[in-house]
Design a protein around this motif. Structure first.
Motif, mmCIF file in Angstrom:
data_model
loop_
_atom_site.group_PDB
_atom_site.id
_atom_site.type_symbol
_atom_site.label_atom_id
_atom_site.label_comp_id
_atom_site.label_asym_id
_atom_site.label_seq_id
_atom_site.Cartn_x
_atom_site.Cartn_y
_atom_site.Cartn_z
ATOM 1 N N GLY A 257 1.159 56.128 10.572
ATOM 2 C CA GLY A 257 0.574 55.564 9.369
ATOM 3 C C GLY A 257 1.490 54.610 8.643
ATOM 4 O O GLY A 257 1.145 54.107 7.568
ATOM 5 N N TYR B 37 3.241 51.223 7.699
ATOM 6 C CA TYR B 37 2.840 49.818 7.756
ATOM 7 C C TYR B 37 3.869 49.002 8.543
ATOM 8 O O TYR B 37 5.068 49.186 8.383
ATOM 9 C CB TYR B 37 2.698 49.236 6.336
ATOM 10 C CG TYR B 37 1.487 49.741 5.605
ATOM 11 C CD1 TYR B 37 0.308 49.015 5.595
ATOM 12 C CD2 TYR B 37 1.518 50.952 4.923
ATOM 13 C CE1 TYR B 37 -0.825 49.486 4.920
ATOM 14 C CE2 TYR B 37 0.399 51.433 4.257
ATOM 15 C CZ TYR B 37 -0.766 50.686 4.257
ATOM 16 O OH TYR B 37 -1.871 51.156 3.594
ATOM 17 N N LYS C 287 -5.409 48.398 9.634
ATOM 18 C CA LYS C 287 -5.929 49.005 8.409
ATOM 19 C C LYS C 287 -6.475 47.900 7.519
ATOM 20 O O LYS C 287 -5.865 46.841 7.367
ATOM 21 C CB LYS C 287 -4.832 49.780 7.680
ATOM 22 C CG LYS C 287 -5.304 50.501 6.428
ATOM 23 C CD LYS C 287 -4.186 51.311 5.813
ATOM 24 C CE LYS C 287 -4.636 52.006 4.536
ATOM 25 N NZ LYS C 287 -5.714 52.976 4.787
#
Length: 315
Positions: free
Chosen positions: A111, A113, A181
């Motif tokens: 998760g 970035y 995302k």
């Protein structure tokens, strides 16, 4: 209880006479303008009061109201063709009035970035619907138990997930990214709750008159108080059981905006004036309970409702 109700799907325009003072600060000397009970950006000219908001209050209200209507739910409004003063005034539409901006970022398996993948502008007519709102526990004035850590509420998001996933996949293919995302909307708790307070207070002023109740919300509306959770939250379960009209709200009969309200005992306080507000019921959005004020002793709510609307306030 019989609740007075505004449903924008079936409501005709009503323009009410001036109360002779600002409905928020109660000043009767400063210059005042017409006040829309439901903002133009949601209900156009559905219900308004002439000369009801002074210039000073309008400046304060505009800051958070426009933050909510333009920045937070503006893309959703654009996608469903909601009214817009800006679009009416401009002969040539600007990009940000016709397109929704989607920002993309690559993330790893944990998760985290990685790089920013930029953004895409998608025409409103083709963009996935995204509606960011706020959901809260019932107002603390009710005295109901609240789960630890949830006192302030949390963001609530409606999104067309399949369309968003397809969009992210296209970007991933184009950029060579495996997990993409999408940022779909930023929620402001403060803007949302102050907007609800302003709308609920204005509605009560229009329906019953400023002489009907002692207000709880004016300091919140005018950005002087920050205890918004005391008077603003979600409707508690017992209200769904006792008020059939609330059941109709969550069934999504109204597609744009629903507001109902009346008189009730709230917590330990009797004769409170409250409203229930739901924005865009067709996506099963939260039903907000706003405790507006306390009915003044001896005030005849039934007589006022019969005088103004030809209906009784209480069964």
């Amino acid at each position: 209880m019989k609740l007075d109700q505004i449903d924008l799907d079936s409501y005709n325009r009503i323009q009410l006479p001036s109360p002779g003072k600002c409905i928020y600060c109660y000043d009767d000397e400063n210059k005042r303008t017409e006040e829309h009970i439901i903002p133009y950006a949601i209900g156009e000219n559905t219900v308004s009061i002439l000369d009801a908001c002074c210039d000073n209050c309008q400046i304060i209200i505009n800051k958070y109201e426009q933050g909510f209507l333009s920045k937070q739910i503006g893309p959703f409004r654009g996608a469903i063709g909601a009214p817009s003063r800006t679009r009416k005034k401009k002969k040539k539409l600007q990009e940000h009035h016709t397109h929704m901006r989607f920002t993309f970022t690559e993330i790893d398996w944990t998760g985290k970035y990685i790089p920013d993948l930029g953004y895409r502008l998608i025409p409103f007519t083709q963009a996935p619907l995204v509606l960011p709102l706020w959901t809260s526990p019932p107002p603390t004035i009710l005295g109901l138990p609240v789960r630890a850590g949830s006192e302030m509420g949390e963001s609530w998001l409606y999104q067309e997930k399949d369309k968003l996933a397809a969009l992210a996949k296209d970007v991933g293919t184009e950029k060579g990214a495996f997990i993409v995302k999408t940022q779909t909307g930023v929620v402001s708790r403060e803007h949302t709750l102050r907007f609800l307070a302003k709308t609920a207070h204005a509605w009560a002023a229009a329906q019953f008159g400023l002489d009907a109740f002692d207000p709880f919300l004016t300091d919140i509306v005018l950005n002087k108080a920050h205890d918004m959770e005391r008077y603003i939250g979600n409707a508690p379960p017992y209200m769904y059981e006792n008020m059939p009209e609330l059941g109709k709200l969550v069934e999504g009969e109204g597609h744009i905006f629903r507001i109902v309200g009346g008189r009730e005992t709230i917590g330990d306080m009797s004769d409170c004036l409250f409203t229930l507000i739901q924005l865009y019921p067709m996506v099963n959005s939260p039903v907000h309970l706003i405790v507006v004020g306390k009915v003044k002793p001896g005030f005849d709510m039934d007589a006022r409702m019969l005088e103004r609307h030809g209906v009784e306030a209480l069964a």
